[in-house]
Write a protein that holds these residues in place. Structure first.
Motif, PDB file in Angstrom:
ATOM      1  N   CYS A 211      -2.785  12.911  47.562  1.00 56.64           N
ATOM      2  CA  CYS A 211      -2.534  11.321  47.798  1.00 56.64           C
ATOM      3  C   CYS A 211      -1.157  10.943  47.716  1.00 56.64           C
ATOM      4  CB  CYS A 211      -3.375  10.414  46.875  1.00 56.64           C
ATOM      5  SG  CYS A 211      -5.100  10.978  46.525  1.00 56.64           S
ATOM      6  N   CYS A 214       1.717   9.763  50.357  1.00 62.46           N
ATOM      7  CA  CYS A 214       1.897   8.344  51.187  1.00 62.46           C
ATOM      8  C   CYS A 214       1.915   7.505  49.947  1.00 62.46           C
ATOM      9  CB  CYS A 214       0.620   7.961  51.755  1.00 62.46           C
ATOM     10  SG  CYS A 214       0.489   9.129  53.158  1.00 62.46           S
ATOM     11  N   HIS A 215       1.144   7.524  48.816  1.00 64.44           N
ATOM     12  CA  HIS A 215       1.220   6.673  47.647  1.00 64.44           C
ATOM     13  C   HIS A 215       2.141   7.527  46.786  1.00 64.44           C
ATOM     14  CE1 HIS A 215      -2.258   4.350  49.166  1.00 64.44           C
ATOM     15  NE2 HIS A 215      -2.507   5.294  49.500  1.00 64.44           N
ATOM     16  N   ARG A 226       1.453   3.273  58.213  1.00 62.42           N
ATOM     17  CA  ARG A 226       0.564   4.743  58.536  1.00 62.42           C
ATOM     18  C   ARG A 226      -0.782   4.131  58.713  1.00 62.42           C
ATOM     19  NH1 ARG A 226       2.747   9.957  55.767  1.00 62.42           N
ATOM     20  NH2 ARG A 226       4.480   9.327  54.544  1.00 62.42           N
ATOM     21  N   ASN A 228      -4.444   5.089  58.117  1.00 63.97           N
ATOM     22  CA  ASN A 228      -5.053   6.191  57.154  1.00 63.97           C
ATOM     23  C   ASN A 228      -6.627   6.289  57.669  1.00 63.97           C
ATOM     24  OD1 ASN A 228      -6.174   3.511  56.322  1.00 63.97           O
ATOM     25  ND2 ASN A 228      -6.164   4.012  54.129  1.00 63.97           N
ATOM     26  N   LEU A 230      -9.026   4.096  59.056  1.00 60.92           N
ATOM     27  CA  LEU A 230      -9.868   3.121  58.973  1.00 60.92           C
ATOM     28  C   LEU A 230     -10.676   2.678  60.498  1.00 60.92           C
ATOM     29  CD1 LEU A 230      -8.133   0.560  56.554  1.00 60.92           C
ATOM     30  CD2 LEU A 230     -10.235   2.176  56.132  1.00 60.92           C
ATOM     31  N   PHE A 254      -0.457   0.192  59.054  1.00 63.98           N
ATOM     32  CA  PHE A 254      -0.299  -0.777  58.266  1.00 63.98           C
ATOM     33  C   PHE A 254       0.623  -0.169  56.804  1.00 63.98           C
ATOM     34  CE2 PHE A 254      -4.187  -1.656  60.362  1.00 63.98           C
ATOM     35  CZ  PHE A 254      -4.104  -3.172  60.507  1.00 63.98           C
ATOM     36  N   PRO A 257      -0.213   0.729  50.616  1.00 67.07           N
ATOM     37  CA  PRO A 257       0.037  -0.247  49.548  1.00 67.07           C
ATOM     38  C   PRO A 257       0.505   0.579  48.257  1.00 67.07           C
ATOM     39  CG  PRO A 257      -2.285  -0.011  50.369  1.00 67.07           C
ATOM     40  CD  PRO A 257      -1.385   0.684  51.011  1.00 67.07           C
ATOM     41  N   LEU A 259      -0.736   1.739  44.596  1.00 68.41           N
ATOM     42  CA  LEU A 259      -1.837   1.844  43.661  1.00 68.41           C
ATOM     43  C   LEU A 259      -1.700   1.328  42.298  1.00 68.41           C
ATOM     44  CD1 LEU A 259      -3.100   5.275  45.153  1.00 68.41           C
ATOM     45  CD2 LEU A 259      -3.629   2.618  46.089  1.00 68.41           C
ATOM     46  N   TYR A 268     -10.510  -3.799  48.619  1.00 64.74           N
ATOM     47  CA  TYR A 268      -9.278  -2.959  49.283  1.00 64.74           C
ATOM     48  C   TYR A 268      -8.891  -2.735  50.750  1.00 64.74           C
ATOM     49  CZ  TYR A 268      -9.862  -1.312  44.303  1.00 64.74           C
ATOM     50  OH  TYR A 268     -10.191  -1.524  42.977  1.00 64.74           O
ATOM     51  N   MET A 269      -7.951  -2.520  51.024  1.00 62.58           N
ATOM     52  CA  MET A 269      -7.403  -2.309  52.562  1.00 62.58           C
ATOM     53  C   MET A 269      -7.252  -3.648  53.065  1.00 62.58           C
ATOM     54  SD  MET A 269      -7.585   0.672  52.619  1.00 62.58           S
ATOM     55  CE  MET A 269      -8.503   2.450  51.823  1.00 62.58           C
ATOM     56  N   HIS A 270      -6.317  -3.700  54.227  1.00 68.36           N
ATOM     57  CA  HIS A 270      -5.689  -5.037  54.883  1.00 68.36           C
ATOM     58  C   HIS A 270      -6.725  -6.090  55.291  1.00 68.36           C
ATOM     59  CE1 HIS A 270      -6.888  -2.574  58.491  1.00 68.36           C
ATOM     60  NE2 HIS A 270      -7.056  -3.942  59.080  1.00 68.36           N
ATOM     61  N   VAL A 280     -13.543   3.756  48.249  1.00 65.78           N
ATOM     62  CA  VAL A 280     -12.498   4.121  49.106  1.00 65.78           C
ATOM     63  C   VAL A 280     -12.140   5.610  48.950  1.00 65.78           C
ATOM     64  CG1 VAL A 280      -9.609   4.192  48.630  1.00 65.78           C
ATOM     65  CG2 VAL A 280     -11.150   2.025  48.180  1.00 65.78           C
ATOM     66  N   TYR A 284     -11.845   8.690  52.153  1.00 63.22           N
ATOM     67  CA  TYR A 284     -10.939   9.499  52.701  1.00 63.22           C
ATOM     68  C   TYR A 284     -11.847  10.917  52.600  1.00 63.22           C
ATOM     69  CZ  TYR A 284      -6.820   6.593  51.712  1.00 63.22           C
ATOM     70  OH  TYR A 284      -5.972   5.803  51.721  1.00 63.22           O
ATOM     71  N   ASP A 295      -2.643   9.388  60.768  1.00 60.26           N
ATOM     72  CA  ASP A 295      -1.612  10.282  60.170  1.00 60.26           C
ATOM     73  C   ASP A 295      -2.241  11.795  60.254  1.00 60.26           C
ATOM     74  OD1 ASP A 295       0.622   9.281  58.132  1.00 60.26           O
ATOM     75  OD2 ASP A 295      -0.027  11.464  57.772  1.00 60.26           O
TER      76      ASP A 295
END
Ligand code: HEC
Ligand code: HEC
Length: 340
Positions: A211, A214-215, A226, A228, A230, A254, A257, A259, A268-270, A280, A284, A295
């Motif tokens: 993870c 990106c995070h 990026r 992810n 969705l 997006f 974010p 963590l 969670y998520m936009h 979540v 993944y 990505d």
């Protein structure tokens, strides 16, 4: 007599000095330097305080019902938890989930799609939005100019009591820039003051492997845009970053974010589609939606055993910073609003 005058002079000097102090952001020495240039507009204790009052003041909405804090509650690391999408005046529903607000001094672009580049311009968006606060900066300035509490506060900061749109926006910016979250168990472990238990340690290893690209530590985001994986919501039709750049290669991207405080920033998520961290991780694991902007890191999904999922969540919970969320200086400013 002269001594008394000197005495009072000294007190005045001390009080004056204390209440008009510039402040520095406090963060671990291992962190990168903030992007926010505090030389241009240094943080000041009184301005941060007044910015906080504005942040919690429903007078910033057209019908005096919604404040910034309605959608960005301190007890949830400055996001809302009651709905997937944000609710504004007259219970109108927006199109995105409100992001948590902290560590903005390290972010170049704001909003899920990076529409805004400077924290001082940020507040205009919700103020003007018909589904959020439905007001305008002129309307707000008129209301605040009739409010003696603000008149008094502006006078004590600036040499005049003029309440202008620019000042209001900059004050909100000061409060938001001052919000630094860096006191979670994770931070204490990194500075050698605490230890992960076995499960958290295993979770941390899984996190670093899968993870953290990106995070990214220590902010838990690289703040890039990026996709992810969705599956796009057919009703919202949100194309993310492409809305700003008009570049097809930015479709469905997006902002990654952070963590930090993730335990408290659900949904969670936009678009707030997931309520739980386990959902979540399942995303993944087996729900990655393929598209040409997905990505590359996620092309094969990220697979975990049931035990690994539990370990990963245990690690994510070490990112909770209760000292940040429950800090009295981040909550509703009773003293300001209760003054006569
Ligand atoms: C009705 C709910 C609502 C209100 C009221 C509201 N916001 Fe927001 N806020 C949001 C949503 C939703 C987003 C994300 C919008 C987007 O990405 O397009 C957001 C984004 C932000 C961001 C960007 C954070 C980031 O990480 O990119 C900041 C800063 C912010 N708001 C500050 C404020 C301030 C200051 C006010 C008050 C003047 C305010 N908000 C009022 C819902 C709200
Ligand atoms: C390729 C980059 C990438 C990788 C790898 C990645 N994420 Fe994300 N993550 C994102 C993006 C981008 C979003 C926001 C997506 C959106 O809302 O459209 C996100 C959102 C999230 C959220 C929701 C945060 C919020 O505030 O809404 C969580 C939780 C999360 N990721 C956890 C993880 C975990 C755990 C891993 C490893 C198993 C991981 N991510 C791997 C890019 C990534």
């Amino acid at each position: 007599m002269r001594l008394i005058a000197i005495f009072f002079g000294l007190i005045f000097l001390l009080v004056g000095f204390r209440s008009n102090q510039s402040i520095e952001l406090i963060f671990p020495s291992s962190w990168p330097e903030p992007i926010y240039n505090s030389n241009n507009y240094p943080l000041n204790e009184q301005k941060v305080e007044l910015g906080r009052a504005l942040f919690f003041d429903p007078q910033l909405s057209s019908d005096n019902t919604i404040s910034c804090a309605s959608c960005h509650s301190p007890y949830n690391a400055f996001t809302h938890v009651d709905h997937q999408l944000s609710h504004g005046i007259n219970d109108r529903i927006g199109t995105r989930n409100s992001p948590a607000i902290f560590n903005l001094a390290w972010q170049k672009d704001l909003m899920w799609d990076g529409a805004i580049h400077h924290v001082d311009a940020q507040a205009l968006a919700p103020i003007n939005h018909p589904d959020e606060m439905g007001s305008s900066i002129n309307e707000i300035v008129q209301k605040l100019n009739k409010d003696v509490r603000y008149k008094k506060a502006f006078k004590s900061i600036y040499s005049d009591d003029l309440i202008t749109g620019e000042r209001v926006l900059k004050l909100l910016g000061q409060f938001m820039i001052s919000l630094v979250s860096c006191d979670s168990k994770y931070d204490r472990v990194m500075s050698g003051k605490d230890k992960f238990d076995e499960q958290e340690k295993r979770g941390y290893e899984l996190f670093c492997k899968n993870c953290s690209e990106c995070h990214k530590e220590p902010l838990f985001s690289d703040y890039s845009f990026r996709n992810n994986g969705l599956e796009p919501d057919p009703q919202l039709k949100d194309i993310g970053r492409m809305k700003i750049t008009q570049n097809r290669m930015d479709s469905l991207k997006f902002k990654v974010p952070s963590l930090r405080n993730i335990e408290f920033t659900f949904p969670y998520m936009h678009d707030g589609r997931y309520k739980k961290l386990s959902e979540v991780i399942d995303h993944y694991d087996r729900k990655i939606h393929f598209s040409n902007t997905l990505d590359p890191i996620l092309e094969k999904g990220i697979h975990f055993t049931t035990n690994e999922k539990v370990d990963l969540v245990a690690f994510l919970l070490t990112l909770t910073d209760k000292n940040f969320m429950f800090a009295p200086e981040h909550g509703y400013p009773k003293d300001f609003f209760n003054q006569k």
